[in-house]
Design a protein around this motif. Structure first.
Motif, PDB file in Angstrom:
ATOM      1  N   ALA A  90       7.567  -3.060  -5.112  1.00 18.38           N
ATOM      2  CA  ALA A  90       6.169  -2.601  -5.212  1.00 18.38           C
ATOM      3  C   ALA A  90       5.470  -2.838  -3.855  1.00 18.38           C
ATOM      4  CB  ALA A  90       5.466  -3.345  -6.332  1.00 18.38           C
ATOM      5  N   TYR A  91       6.087  -2.324  -2.794  1.00 20.61           N
ATOM      6  CA  TYR A  91       5.539  -2.437  -1.425  1.00 20.61           C
ATOM      7  C   TYR A  91       5.495  -3.897  -0.951  1.00 20.61           C
ATOM      8  CZ  TYR A  91       4.213   2.367  -2.414  1.00 20.61           C
ATOM      9  OH  TYR A  91       4.242   3.689  -2.770  1.00 20.61           O
ATOM     10  N   ASN A 101      -3.419   2.724   0.418  1.00 21.34           N
ATOM     11  CA  ASN A 101      -4.185   3.005  -0.793  1.00 21.34           C
ATOM     12  C   ASN A 101      -4.209   4.528  -1.078  1.00 21.34           C
ATOM     13  OD1 ASN A 101      -6.450   2.931  -2.889  1.00 21.34           O
ATOM     14  ND2 ASN A 101      -6.091   0.780  -2.465  1.00 21.34           N
ATOM     15  N   ARG A 102      -5.215   5.000  -1.793  1.00 19.48           N
ATOM     16  CA  ARG A 102      -5.136   6.352  -2.373  1.00 19.48           C
ATOM     17  C   ARG A 102      -5.917   7.409  -1.607  1.00 19.48           C
ATOM     18  NH1 ARG A 102      -4.710   2.475  -6.004  1.00 19.48           N
ATOM     19  NH2 ARG A 102      -3.047   2.666  -7.551  1.00 19.48           N
ATOM     20  N   LEU A 126      -0.501   7.872  -2.769  1.00 23.52           N
ATOM     21  CA  LEU A 126      -0.606   6.414  -2.601  1.00 23.52           C
ATOM     22  C   LEU A 126       0.241   5.943  -1.418  1.00 23.52           C
ATOM     23  CD1 LEU A 126      -1.543   3.614  -3.891  1.00 23.52           C
ATOM     24  CD2 LEU A 126       0.699   3.615  -5.021  1.00 23.52           C
ATOM     25  N   HIS A 127      -0.344   5.079  -0.590  1.00 21.57           N
ATOM     26  CA  HIS A 127       0.385   4.311   0.426  1.00 21.57           C
ATOM     27  C   HIS A 127       1.281   5.160   1.331  1.00 21.57           C
ATOM     28  CE1 HIS A 127      -1.299   0.727  -1.163  1.00 21.57           C
ATOM     29  NE2 HIS A 127      -0.403   0.431  -2.066  1.00 21.57           N
ATOM     30  N   HIS A 203       1.193  -5.365   3.075  1.00 18.60           N
ATOM     31  CA  HIS A 203       1.135  -5.446   1.611  1.00 18.60           C
ATOM     32  C   HIS A 203       1.836  -6.700   1.083  1.00 18.60           C
ATOM     33  CE1 HIS A 203       0.699  -3.912  -2.441  1.00 18.60           C
ATOM     34  NE2 HIS A 203       0.152  -2.807  -1.989  1.00 18.60           N
ATOM     35  N   TYR A 205       2.559  -9.953  -0.957  1.00 22.79           N
ATOM     36  CA  TYR A 205       2.139 -10.506  -2.251  1.00 22.79           C
ATOM     37  C   TYR A 205       2.244 -12.023  -2.122  1.00 22.79           C
ATOM     38  CZ  TYR A 205       2.738  -6.047  -4.838  1.00 22.79           C
ATOM     39  OH  TYR A 205       2.645  -4.770  -5.318  1.00 22.79           O
ATOM     40  N   LEU A 235      -8.494   5.396 -10.061  1.00 28.53           N
ATOM     41  CA  LEU A 235      -8.663   4.416  -8.982  1.00 28.53           C
ATOM     42  C   LEU A 235      -9.100   5.031  -7.648  1.00 28.53           C
ATOM     43  CD1 LEU A 235      -5.813   1.801  -9.678  1.00 28.53           C
ATOM     44  CD2 LEU A 235      -8.003   2.118 -10.803  1.00 28.53           C
ATOM     45  N   ASP A 273      -8.247  -5.016  -8.778  1.00 31.83           N
ATOM     46  CA  ASP A 273      -7.625  -4.009  -7.920  1.00 31.83           C
ATOM     47  C   ASP A 273      -8.782  -3.234  -7.283  1.00 31.83           C
ATOM     48  OD1 ASP A 273      -5.875  -2.396  -6.629  1.00 31.83           O
ATOM     49  OD2 ASP A 273      -4.904  -1.573  -8.424  1.00 31.83           O
ATOM     50  N   GLN A 311      -8.633  -5.062   0.018  1.00 33.65           N
ATOM     51  CA  GLN A 311      -8.270  -4.728  -1.356  1.00 33.65           C
ATOM     52  C   GLN A 311      -7.709  -5.994  -1.996  1.00 33.65           C
ATOM     53  OE1 GLN A 311      -8.528  -1.472  -2.523  1.00 33.65           O
ATOM     54  NE2 GLN A 311      -7.643  -1.745  -4.551  1.00 33.65           N
ATOM     55  N   TYR A 313      -5.833  -7.213  -5.021  1.00 36.68           N
ATOM     56  CA  TYR A 313      -5.003  -6.661  -6.098  1.00 36.68           C
ATOM     57  C   TYR A 313      -4.271  -7.834  -6.761  1.00 36.68           C
ATOM     58  CZ  TYR A 313      -0.830  -4.531  -8.142  1.00 36.68           C
ATOM     59  OH  TYR A 313       0.191  -4.188  -8.997  1.00 36.68           O
ATOM     60  N   PHE A 317       0.698  -4.703 -11.803  1.00 33.32           N
ATOM     61  CA  PHE A 317       1.869  -3.872 -12.134  1.00 33.32           C
ATOM     62  C   PHE A 317       3.178  -4.635 -11.964  1.00 33.32           C
ATOM     63  CE2 PHE A 317      -1.339  -0.706 -10.621  1.00 33.32           C
ATOM     64  CZ  PHE A 317      -1.564  -0.101 -11.858  1.00 33.32           C
ATOM     65  N   GLU A 338      -5.261  -6.982   0.963  1.00 35.91           N
ATOM     66  CA  GLU A 338      -4.897  -5.961   1.943  1.00 35.91           C
ATOM     67  C   GLU A 338      -6.122  -5.593   2.776  1.00 35.91           C
ATOM     68  OE1 GLU A 338      -2.997  -2.804  -0.625  1.00 35.91           O
ATOM     69  OE2 GLU A 338      -3.252  -4.458  -2.009  1.00 35.91           O
TER      70      GLU A 338
HETATM   71  C1  GAL Z   1      -1.987  -1.807  -4.310  1.00 36.37           C
HETATM   72  C2  GAL Z   1      -2.877  -0.902  -5.113  1.00 36.37           C
HETATM   73  C3  GAL Z   1      -2.452  -0.986  -6.556  1.00 36.37           C
HETATM   74  C4  GAL Z   1      -0.969  -0.673  -6.707  1.00 36.37           C
HETATM   75  C5  GAL Z   1      -0.161  -1.526  -5.750  1.00 36.37           C
HETATM   76  C6  GAL Z   1       1.309  -1.163  -5.721  1.00 36.37           C
HETATM   77  O1  GAL Z   1      -2.327  -1.700  -2.957  1.00 36.37           O
HETATM   78  O2  GAL Z   1      -4.225  -1.292  -4.951  1.00 36.37           O
HETATM   79  O3  GAL Z   1      -3.226  -0.115  -7.351  1.00 36.37           O
HETATM   80  O4  GAL Z   1      -0.754   0.688  -6.446  1.00 36.37           O
HETATM   81  O5  GAL Z   1      -0.644  -1.396  -4.439  1.00 36.37           O
HETATM   82  O6  GAL Z   1       1.901  -1.395  -6.947  1.00 36.37           O
END
Ligand code: GAL
Length: 374
Positions: A90-91, A101-102, A126-127, A203, A205, A235, A273, A311, A313, A317, A338
């Motif tokens: 997930a990045y 982002n979007r 996205l991304h 990104h 975590y 979003l 988020d 951001q 988050y 997910f 982020e």
């Molecule tokens: C974040 C975003 C989330 C989700 C995540 C990747 O940057 O704000 O909504 O997409 O990346 O899973």
């Protein structure tokens, strides 16, 4: 040229750094398409160890000592390239772009042209896309020593039209550690030959108790933000900028993350988020974005940035995927902070501009500083 800079630095600072101190590349594996991936290790005397790989200029490991001097890896990731290439990724730790982002409906117009991008998140982009977004490509790497610091310059030239974006984008991401302060500095720079949107972030975590620990709901967070940008059901920012006062998004004083997250479960974001607009005391300079504290380990992370927003988050997910050392990454077992420009800025004329023009140079810096909470 690089050698000259190194020699001059050695003379000025009088330290014993030598060519032998240049961070060396180690093999990290091979991609499905047969590209070799290498990883570099940066260390300082305070015990910070950062490992960064050439795929996605990705931070794969960040070792930080706790209050008892015991080091642990505080970011999520995988042990091998296959993990990063899998759908479980997930990045994790990557450089995200060309636009993080979007982007609403995966489209934008610039100078009379409409550009269409990959739709990879509900109805949105996205991304940076699907195949050759900055997190998935192999970057060139050039290690350096300077003063008492060590670093790696990662460079990638994204061809005109890659992932649908206009212009050849030449990007560098530089990771540096020094002994002056216990931090990892990330500097971004980019130039283009056609007007194009650029919004770059990392990104990572974080779980300051160590990646794979239960959740980050006990972490205490301060965000230097009075305002945020509300989003629609997919979003995408609605365009308004609103106060955090009297909402669960008020982190102007340190707050335990788990205390109010339940209030957001039924909303489109499923937790935190949100894009927080930073109170920038000195626009364009390094300002505090966030201070994250883990009461258990005593580790504290202070993030400063030149970017106008962050951001937050809360790992909504994460789904129990297996990461480094076969550890489980459960829902909310890590969070991202982020630093960025606002999401969908290219379609939102009221937001700070993200379009880079030929002849301009995009520049931005973010510093991840670690300490022990008093
Ligand atoms: C974040 C975003 C989330 C989700 C995540 C990747 O940057 O704000 O909504 O997409 O990346 O899973």
């Amino acid at each position: 040229m690089l050698r000259m800079i190194i020699c001059v630095s050695l003379v000025i600072f009088g330290r014993e750094l030598a060519a032998a101190d240049l961070p060396a590349a180690q093999p990290f594996g091979t991609t499905q398409t047969g590209d070799n991936v290498e990883v570099y290790t940066l260390r300082n005397d305070a015990g910070l160890v950062a490992r960064i790989m050439t795929r996605g200029a990705t931070l794969v490991e960040l070792q930080v000592p706790d209050a008892n001097g015991v080091s642990d890896d505080v970011i999520l990731g995988f042990d091998d390239v296959a993990g990063y290439e899998s759908s479980d990724n997930a990045y994790f730790g990557c450089t995200t772009g060309r636009v993080c982002n979007r982007i609403a409906n995966g489209t934008f117009a610039l100078n009379g042209h409409r550009y269409e991008l990959a739709i990879n998140n509900g109805p949105n982009h996205l991304h940076g896309g699907t195949e050759n977004s900055l997190d998935k490509v192999i970057w060139n790497a050039e290690p350096f020593v300077s003063g008492d610091g060590r670093g790696i310059v990662f460079q990638y030239s994204s061809p005109d039209g890659e992932e649908g974006y206009p212009g050849t984008l030449n990007v560098t991401v530089t990771y540096t550690v020094t002994n002056q302060s216990n931090d990892l500095k990330i500097d971004y720079a980019a130039t283009t030959d056609k007007a194009t949107p650029v919004n770059l972030t990392n990104h990572a975590y974080f779980n300051l108790s160590g990646a794979g620990a239960s959740t980050v709901l006990n972490h205490v967070l301060l965000l230097n933000a009075d305002l945020y940008t509300p989003v629609d059901d997919t979003l995408i920012p609605t365009g308004s900028v609103e106060t955090v006062v009297d909402t669960p998004l008020d982190f102007r004083q340190p707050q335990v993350i788990g205390n109010r997250i339940e209030e957001l479960i039924g909303t489109a974001t499923l937790g935190y988020d949100h894009n927080f607009v930073l109170n920038a005391s000195n626009p364009g300079e390094l300002n505090t974005a966030a201070v994250l504290t883990d009461p258990e380990s005593g580790r504290r992370l202070h993030i400063r940035t030149t970017e106008p927003a962050v951001q937050f988050y809360s790992g909504n997910f994460l789904n129990g995927q297996k990461g480094k050392g076969n550890r489980t990454y459960a829902l909310r077992s890590a969070l991202c902070l982020e630093t960025q420009h606002y999401p969908d800025s290219v379609n939102q004329p009221k937001f700070p501009n993200t379009v880079l023009e030929p002849g301009q140079r995009f520049q931005s810096s973010t510093v991840l500083e670690f300490s022990i909470a008093p």
